[in-house]
Design a protein around this motif. Structure first.
Motif, PDB file in Angstrom:
ATOM      1  N   LYS A   1       0.817  -1.215   0.000  1.00 44.70           N
ATOM      2  CA  LYS A   1       0.000   0.000   0.000  1.00 44.70           C
ATOM      3  C   LYS A   1       0.854   1.270   0.000  1.00 44.70           C
ATOM      4  N   LEU A   2       2.048   1.201  -0.553  1.00 43.49           N
ATOM      5  CA  LEU A   2       2.951   2.341  -0.486  1.00 43.49           C
ATOM      6  C   LEU A   2       2.422   3.556  -1.242  1.00 43.49           C
ATOM      7  N   GLY A   3       1.511   3.347  -2.191  1.00 41.70           N
ATOM      8  CA  GLY A   3       0.986   4.480  -2.952  1.00 41.70           C
ATOM      9  C   GLY A   3      -0.321   5.038  -2.429  1.00 41.70           C
ATOM     10  N   GLU A   4      -0.820   4.507  -1.309  1.00 42.20           N
ATOM     11  CA  GLU A   4      -2.150   4.898  -0.837  1.00 42.20           C
ATOM     12  C   GLU A   4      -2.245   6.399  -0.549  1.00 42.20           C
ATOM     13  N   SER A   5      -1.190   6.983  -0.011  1.00 44.65           N
ATOM     14  CA  SER A   5      -1.241   8.407   0.338  1.00 44.65           C
ATOM     15  C   SER A   5      -1.437   9.287  -0.886  1.00 44.65           C
ATOM     16  N   LYS A   6      -0.957   8.829  -2.068  1.00 50.03           N
ATOM     17  CA  LYS A   6      -1.125   9.623  -3.282  1.00 50.03           C
ATOM     18  C   LYS A   6      -2.601   9.767  -3.647  1.00 50.03           C
ATOM     19  N   TYR A   7      -3.379   8.721  -3.384  1.00 49.13           N
ATOM     20  CA  TYR A   7      -4.804   8.789  -3.685  1.00 49.13           C
ATOM     21  C   TYR A   7      -5.474   9.866  -2.837  1.00 49.13           C
ATOM     22  N   GLU A   8      -5.091   9.948  -1.581  1.00 50.77           N
ATOM     23  CA  GLU A   8      -5.646  10.966  -0.702  1.00 50.77           C
ATOM     24  C   GLU A   8      -5.288  12.354  -1.213  1.00 50.77           C
ATOM     25  N   GLN A   9      -4.036  12.532  -1.637  1.00 47.78           N
ATOM     26  CA  GLN A   9      -3.598  13.831  -2.134  1.00 47.78           C
ATOM     27  C   GLN A   9      -4.346  14.234  -3.396  1.00 47.78           C
ATOM     28  N   LEU A  10      -4.703  13.234  -4.215  1.00 46.25           N
ATOM     29  CA  LEU A  10      -5.402  13.515  -5.476  1.00 46.25           C
ATOM     30  C   LEU A  10      -6.921  13.560  -5.315  1.00 46.25           C
ATOM     31  N   GLY A  11      -7.405  13.263  -4.121  1.00 45.07           N
ATOM     32  CA  GLY A  11      -8.845  13.228  -3.906  1.00 45.07           C
ATOM     33  C   GLY A  11      -9.508  12.023  -4.533  1.00 45.07           C
ATOM     34  N   MET A  12      -8.746  10.932  -4.687  1.00 44.03           N
ATOM     35  CA  MET A  12      -9.253   9.716  -5.292  1.00 44.03           C
ATOM     36  C   MET A  12      -9.508   8.655  -4.222  1.00 44.03           C
ATOM     37  N   ARG A  13     -10.479   7.800  -4.491  1.00 48.09           N
ATOM     38  CA  ARG A  13     -10.786   6.719  -3.553  1.00 48.09           C
ATOM     39  C   ARG A  13      -9.829   5.547  -3.782  1.00 48.09           C
ATOM     40  N   TYR A  14      -9.207   5.078  -2.718  1.00 49.56           N
ATOM     41  CA  TYR A  14      -8.310   3.926  -2.796  1.00 49.56           C
ATOM     42  C   TYR A  14      -9.135   2.678  -2.496  1.00 49.56           C
ATOM     43  N   GLN A  15      -9.378   1.876  -3.525  1.00 48.28           N
ATOM     44  CA  GLN A  15     -10.321   0.770  -3.407  1.00 48.28           C
ATOM     45  C   GLN A  15      -9.811  -0.377  -2.537  1.00 48.28           C
ATOM     46  N   LEU A  16      -8.507  -0.445  -2.327  1.00 46.41           N
ATOM     47  CA  LEU A  16      -7.937  -1.572  -1.582  1.00 46.41           C
ATOM     48  C   LEU A  16      -7.541  -1.177  -0.160  1.00 46.41           C
ATOM     49  N   HIS A  17      -8.215  -0.169   0.374  1.00 41.44           N
ATOM     50  CA  HIS A  17      -7.880   0.326   1.713  1.00 41.44           C
ATOM     51  C   HIS A  17      -7.958  -0.782   2.765  1.00 41.44           C
ATOM     52  N   GLN A  18      -8.949  -1.662   2.626  1.00 40.46           N
ATOM     53  CA  GLN A  18      -9.137  -2.723   3.623  1.00 40.46           C
ATOM     54  C   GLN A  18      -8.420  -4.024   3.267  1.00 40.46           C
ATOM     55  N   THR A  19      -7.708  -4.041   2.146  1.00 40.20           N
ATOM     56  CA  THR A  19      -7.057  -5.271   1.686  1.00 40.20           C
ATOM     57  C   THR A  19      -5.723  -5.459   2.392  1.00 40.20           C
ATOM     58  N   PRO A  20      -5.508  -6.623   3.015  1.00 42.28           N
ATOM     59  CA  PRO A  20      -4.221  -6.855   3.687  1.00 42.28           C
ATOM     60  C   PRO A  20      -3.145  -7.247   2.682  1.00 42.28           C
ATOM     61  N   GLU A  21      -1.902  -7.053   3.043  1.00 46.38           N
ATOM     62  CA  GLU A  21      -0.808  -7.560   2.228  1.00 46.38           C
ATOM     63  C   GLU A  21      -0.789  -9.083   2.349  1.00 46.38           C
TER      64      GLU A  21
END
Length: 308
Positions: A267-287
């Protein structure tokens, strides 16, 4: 935040294309949405396709007139990369991508090419500064999807090969039909991301059709092109055993595969979605766990694929 960010919002196109930057009626990006009576003429669509960054020189250009330099849109550069091909490498990430992978770690590279503009000349000049460092490695062009900027990629690789530099193309293969045999001759290695074997899972994962990638993989095999295959293991998305087995069977039937990599989802790119105002669909997905990765590797081995 610049004015391209709102275009990254998802819309309700049932074709799977998520950004209005990539025209849903442009067959070159594989969208199968039905054309309606008000569809834009293909001649107009072709005029604004985004893979051509600079105009082709005219055949009758006078000898004293220099052709336009070939330019590309750059997302970022890694000067000492160690994971995108053999050895130490200069890795150039281009912007622009028609896919909408749920686990994409560069969502800011999606859509049409944008960002810093560089000429092929300036890129090669910079790459040559690192020649001593990358002499046992080379140059990798990644993305985004590099084949959205085919002319630029071809020119950079052509120039790199002339300098004796090893070249690698990191691609989803979705736009492989745009690559001429001449262009592929300038590529020493293809890092091919095969994101699934089940068409439904593939579309859910990427937003596009699987078939173009399958066609490109077989074409590379027929050409005897060296390949590294990459598969991202995402719990609850790509980890279905039948999907994994299908990828393994496909790889087992290809010639030229030198390496297969199972890449655990992160999930290293998750913060970019927040910055772009985009929904990160795999927020609840574990590694994936070590056991899940080991099982995936076992399935590949059972299909006769040697793992690294």
């Amino acid at each position: 935040m610049d004015d391209r960010i709102p275009s990254l919002a998802h819309h309700d196109c049932n074709s799977g294309a998520s950004l209005n930057d990539c025209c849903p009626r442009d067959p070159s990006i594989g969208c199968d949405r039905d054309r309606d009576s008000n569809a834009e003429p293909q001649s107009r669509v072709a005029e604004r396709r985004h893979d051509v960054v600079s105009p082709q020189p005219r055949e009758n250009t006078p000898a004293d007139v220099q052709p336009e330099p070939v330019r590309g849109f750059i997302h970022s550069v890694e000067t000492c990369g160690t994971v995108d091909g053999p050895g130490l490498r200069y890795v150039m990430f281009l912007s622009g991508c028609p896919l909408r992978c749920q686990y994409c770690h560069n969502p800011d590279a999606q859509g049409k090419p944008h960002g810093e503009v560089r000429t092929a000349d300036s890129v090669i000049e910079e790459v040559l500064r690192y020649r001593n460092f990358i002499r046992r490695g080379g140059l990798t062009i990644s993305g985004g999807e590099p084949m959205m900027q085919m002319e630029f990629v071809h020119e950079v690789f052509r120039r790199a090969k002339a300098e004796g530099i090893h070249t690698a193309l990191d691609t989803s293969g979705f736009l492989g039909h745009r690559a001429s045999d001449e262009m592929l001759e300038s590529v020493d290695l293809v890092l091919l991301d095969i994101k699934g074997s089940d068409p439904q899972i593939y579309r859910e994962t990427t937003g596009v059709s699987l078939q173009p990638t399958l066609d490109f993989a077989r074409r590379l095999s027929d050409l005897g092109k060296s390949m590294w295959i990459r598969f991202v293991l995402v719990p609850g998305l790509t980890d279905d055993e039948s999907n994994v087995r299908g990828v393994a069977q496909l790889v087992a039937g290809l010639s030229g595969v030198e390496r297969v990599e199972i890449l655990p989802f992160h999930k290293l790119g998750e913060s970019k979605y927040e910055q772009l105002g985009m929904r990160y669909q795999l927020h609840q997905t574990p590694e994936p766990t070590d056991e899940q990765v080991a099982r995936c590797r076992e399935i590949f081995a059972l299909e006769g694929v040697t793992m690294h």
